[in-house]
Design an enzyme around this catalytic site. Sequence first.
Site, PDB file in Angstrom:
ATOM      1  N   ARG A   2       0.852  -1.191   0.000  1.00 60.64           N
ATOM      2  CA  ARG A   2       0.000   0.000   0.000  1.00 60.64           C
ATOM      3  C   ARG A   2       0.893   1.249   0.000  1.00 60.64           C
ATOM      4  NH1 ARG A   2      -5.102   1.671  -1.298  1.00 60.64           N
ATOM      5  NH2 ARG A   2      -6.105   2.923   0.319  1.00 60.64           N
ATOM      6  N   THR A  37      -9.638   0.392 -10.278  1.00 58.84           N
ATOM      7  CA  THR A  37      -8.714  -0.482  -9.561  1.00 58.84           C
ATOM      8  C   THR A  37      -8.777  -1.818 -10.272  1.00 58.84           C
ATOM      9  OG1 THR A  37      -8.809   0.687  -7.456  1.00 58.84           O
ATOM     10  CG2 THR A  37      -8.562  -1.674  -7.291  1.00 58.84           C
ATOM     11  N   GLU A  58      -4.010   8.102  -4.148  1.00 56.15           N
ATOM     12  CA  GLU A  58      -4.479   7.295  -3.032  1.00 56.15           C
ATOM     13  C   GLU A  58      -4.586   8.124  -1.745  1.00 56.15           C
ATOM     14  OE1 GLU A  58      -5.996   3.954  -3.681  1.00 56.15           O
ATOM     15  OE2 GLU A  58      -4.026   3.691  -4.562  1.00 56.15           O
ATOM     16  N   ASP A  62      -7.823   8.432  -0.038  1.00 57.18           N
ATOM     17  CA  ASP A  62      -8.391   7.384   0.822  1.00 57.18           C
ATOM     18  C   ASP A  62      -8.194   7.690   2.311  1.00 57.18           C
ATOM     19  OD1 ASP A  62      -9.546   5.857  -1.112  1.00 57.18           O
ATOM     20  OD2 ASP A  62      -8.009   4.308  -1.168  1.00 57.18           O
ATOM     21  N   SER A  87      -7.925   1.145   3.197  1.00 55.67           N
ATOM     22  CA  SER A  87      -8.360   0.611   1.906  1.00 55.67           C
ATOM     23  C   SER A  87      -9.556  -0.317   2.093  1.00 55.67           C
ATOM     24  CB  SER A  87      -7.208  -0.175   1.288  1.00 55.67           C
ATOM     25  OG  SER A  87      -7.620  -0.848   0.120  1.00 55.67           O
ATOM     26  N   SER A  88     -10.252  -0.574   0.991  1.00 58.88           N
ATOM     27  CA  SER A  88     -11.318  -1.583   1.009  1.00 58.88           C
ATOM     28  C   SER A  88     -10.924  -2.828   0.224  1.00 58.88           C
ATOM     29  CB  SER A  88     -12.586  -1.013   0.371  1.00 58.88           C
ATOM     30  OG  SER A  88     -13.022   0.099   1.090  1.00 58.88           O
ATOM     31  N   GLY A 118     -13.794  -1.697  -6.956  1.00 59.78           N
ATOM     32  CA  GLY A 118     -15.128  -1.134  -6.754  1.00 59.78           C
ATOM     33  C   GLY A 118     -15.246  -0.246  -5.534  1.00 59.78           C
ATOM     34  N   GLY A 119     -14.096   0.301  -5.068  1.00 63.68           N
ATOM     35  CA  GLY A 119     -14.147   1.252  -3.963  1.00 63.68           C
ATOM     36  C   GLY A 119     -14.789   0.638  -2.735  1.00 63.68           C
TER      37      GLY A 119
END
Length: 562
Positions: A91, A364, A403, A406, A435-436, A455-456
């Site tokens: 990440r 993504t 990013e 986020d 993050s998801s 898909g967020g």
Amino acid sequence: MMRIITSLFILLVFASGHTEPRHAAGIASAHPVATAAGFEILEAGGNAFDAAVAVSATLAVVEPYSSGLGGGGFWLLQQADKDEAVMIDGRETAPLQAHEKMYQDEKGNVIPGLSMDGALAAGIPGEPAALAHIAKKYGRLPLSASLAPAIRAAREGFRVTPHYQRMARFRLQALRASKAASAVFLYRDEVPHEDYIIKQPDLARTLEAMAAHGAAGFYQGEVGKKLIAATGKAGGIWTAEDLQSYAIKERKPVTGSWYDYRITSAAPPSSGGIAIIEMLNMLENDGLRSLTGVARKHLLIEAMRRAYRDRAEYLGDPDFVDVPLERLTGKGYARSLRETIAPSRATPSRELKPAAPIPEGRHTTHFSILDDEGNRVAATLSINYPFGSGFMVEGAGILLNDEMDDFSAKPGTPNAYGLVGAQANAIAPGKRMLSSMSPTFVEGPDRLVILGTPGGSRIITMVLQGILAATDGQSASRIVTQPRFHHQYLPDVVQFETQAFTVGEVLGLQRMGHKLKQLRERYGNMQVVILDKARHSVSAASDPRGEGLAQVKKISRKADSP
Ligand code: DON
């Protein structure tokens, strides 16, 4: 309209002459060229981890709006002879000069766009370090071999598709604002026509520097210098120390159970694994398998609402905040939440203890790989919004992520999108943004399922519905195709794809007090590979909503495995 290019489902059964039961290999990714790159590396003697490097690097070239060397991701890996998986956390991190109020004006208002467009929106990339680490520790081939298909694709180019055009149109202003990005991804500052060939010679050279020098070929040397100079000139705050101190983390994935299945998913700084286990635990004693219609959907929506509330309050980078992982994934806690679900009434989100969700991007990528020996990879990679920040580093071909969006730009108050975030996910130097992304393995006595999707914020509920279908024995193509619905606590609305609810279910849910919003577009891009353990057969499927390709092949190795 989504144009469906490919959705492939193949089932192959191979009689094996080996003493060890062997099976075909399966790869599902969001782009046919990336899937082909993975098989090329398996056939050259690589394992699933080498193939993962090849697929990631090729996606960075041919799906530039989704992921890239200028971004990051989570790679869930499991070696065939091990019982445990490991998560490679690549990440992005906040630059060392970042601070909590960096996207606010002097009055403390969030400045729209600042965490989304341009060099200041970018976290320090993690993908280059992750790929070098995976190749070295888990792969069999040198980086120079596994990066070769990506280097070729960058030099020879890839074709513009309608999906590419949609993404480029969505980010046109941001791409136009970066001369280097416009030169590569647009044609005379406009969205290129279909079948236009996009070549990336600078990116090919950067990949070659990595092939020769590993991660140092990106974070140091000529490429490193270009990254610092270009971001500095464009209002960014990166330093050489940021690049040199970036380090991936190997983390223990989050695990849980559902019927006879073991669920292995992403650990913090992803919120995915925790939220998924929390939702499954809440519904453990509800006999969900035999529930249908409104009763089933009501329970799922209420579980989603509660898990997303906790996500907003508690989750952030575990190296910076204390994430109560044991408690949130514990059965006792889930039982106490389950008791708050009324059987036939929606709980308005405002009745839950206040907290708030985090904004998410719109693109993504995910891929799933199983090699013929049983090594497996589920990886979800991102640069956040389509084409990330839109900012390209001149001469290096690197498109930077956005990013930083986020993070919660201002804890406790609404950000540019009307959403608020919690202190746990506030910006701090060197911290990873929440993050998801939820790459996941589902393993039971009968099958192993490797899955994930972009898909967020909707990633988590898509993976949940994927797990439910996978543990109900559904086929790979059914898992990726099934219509989806989503609730994320705030806004207090159930979003659903047209086919997800029948007319009767819509009426029934509304009667319970659920607010429903039917989506015009379908969402997600799920990639699934399944091993049927009894038959040693492999199947795979790529989401018909995207342009990906899933394939199953028996591997004939050019060289015997080194
Ligand atoms: O890490 C995250 O959760 C987001 N940056 C993912 C964004 C995303 O999935 C966009 N999806 N289409």
